[in-house]
Design a protein around this motif. Sequence first.
Motif, PDB file in Angstrom:
ATOM      1  N   LYS A  95     -17.148   4.923 -10.176  1.00  0.00           N
ATOM      2  CA  LYS A  95     -17.046   6.027  -9.210  1.00  0.00           C
ATOM      3  C   LYS A  95     -18.425   6.347  -8.622  1.00  0.00           C
ATOM      4  O   LYS A  95     -18.555   6.646  -7.431  1.00  0.00           O
ATOM      5  CB  LYS A  95     -16.452   7.265  -9.884  1.00  0.00           C
ATOM      6  CG  LYS A  95     -14.950   7.171 -10.162  1.00  0.00           C
ATOM      7  CD  LYS A  95     -14.441   8.434 -10.823  1.00  0.00           C
ATOM      8  CE  LYS A  95     -12.930   8.408 -10.994  1.00  0.00           C
ATOM      9  NZ  LYS A  95     -12.216   8.566  -9.703  1.00  0.00           N
ATOM     10  N   ASP A  99     -19.773   6.189  -4.782  1.00  0.00           N
ATOM     11  CA  ASP A  99     -20.436   7.323  -4.126  1.00  0.00           C
ATOM     12  C   ASP A  99     -21.822   6.962  -3.605  1.00  0.00           C
ATOM     13  O   ASP A  99     -22.231   7.406  -2.530  1.00  0.00           O
ATOM     14  CB  ASP A  99     -20.570   8.499  -5.106  1.00  0.00           C
ATOM     15  CG  ASP A  99     -19.225   9.113  -5.467  1.00  0.00           C
ATOM     16  OD1 ASP A  99     -18.243   8.839  -4.751  1.00  0.00           O
ATOM     17  OD2 ASP A  99     -19.170   9.846  -6.474  1.00  0.00           O
ATOM     18  N   LYS A 100     -22.565   6.157  -4.379  1.00  0.00           N
ATOM     19  CA  LYS A 100     -23.967   5.902  -4.071  1.00  0.00           C
ATOM     20  C   LYS A 100     -24.220   4.564  -3.382  1.00  0.00           C
ATOM     21  O   LYS A 100     -25.257   4.390  -2.735  1.00  0.00           O
ATOM     22  CB  LYS A 100     -24.794   5.938  -5.365  1.00  0.00           C
ATOM     23  CG  LYS A 100     -24.668   7.233  -6.167  1.00  0.00           C
ATOM     24  CD  LYS A 100     -25.352   8.383  -5.474  1.00  0.00           C
ATOM     25  CE  LYS A 100     -25.344   9.632  -6.367  1.00  0.00           C
ATOM     26  NZ  LYS A 100     -26.011  10.783  -5.708  1.00  0.00           N
TER      27      LYS A 100
END
Length: 321
Positions: A95, A99-100
């Motif tokens: 996750k 996101d990054k």
Amino acid sequence: MASYTIGNRELLYKEMEIPVSDLKFYAKNPRVYTILNDDEMEDPDQDTIYAHMQKTEHVKALRLNIRMNGGLINPILVSKDNVVIEGNSRLAAYKLLQDKDDPIHWGKIRCHVFQEDLTDDDIFNLLCAFHVNGRKDWNPMEQAGLLYRRQQECMRPIEEIAKERGMKSAEAKNMVTTFSIMKENDDMETAKWSYYEEFRKIEADVKKSEDVVPDISIRSVILDRIKDGTVGESKDLRIIGKLLKQKDDHAKTMLINYVKGAAEIDDVADLVCTTDVTDDAIKKAKKLRELLNSDNITDLMSNEEFSFQLKKILAKLKTLV
């Protein structure tokens, strides 16, 4: 179709790639439970779990490792209803990669998906096989948390739980006791595990000494100092344990002063060290006396080196006694 053989059970699974967004954290997983670190959050939502887990150094390191390797080395274990039984940190890392880094590239994750409903026994045995009896990448507190929750949920003696996992009963009991003390003290910091483990070892002596300081619980004082970080290092609790075993007036006065805050752990260590040296000297003196009273002392006296050493001792004793 492959399987995991756990005890007498064969658990069938399929290897699949599943969208990360479809997977759910297992809130009762000891690592998740430990990271949340809050008894009031018995049923946290998925966003809350992820918010806590993504901050941990373990998940941050996993993210970098997974990115470097181009994916997972070991697939995560998933139930029929997409709950991640084993691999919650890896799910959090994926996750975080979404996101990054790249939400498309890291959109799916390798899974072993079980083909039948898992019982509580199945889940417990699986987690034990991986993290208690197996590679043991959980820290001791997480392993203890698994045993503790198992005992609470099935209401069986810890000795039975240890036996079914092939663990030594004493080891399992000690782990659960330490975990219970942490919960009782409302202090679930993983870094404090060694402190509470040392406290467990001296707890019996603490209880025996409770009446030394009127109107003050020695146990509560020590636990409070562990919780607020003023007890010193975990090994310092061994010094307190030695002090508790001493029954002379000096030790009693020192214990009272320590509990009331009038003496520091260094003061206790000095007294304990002095007592240890004295006790050791007394033991050696007793052994020498026993040797001199033994049946073979006459034969020993015929040995020139032994006779010489005794004469040196006698000369020194004349100046001391």
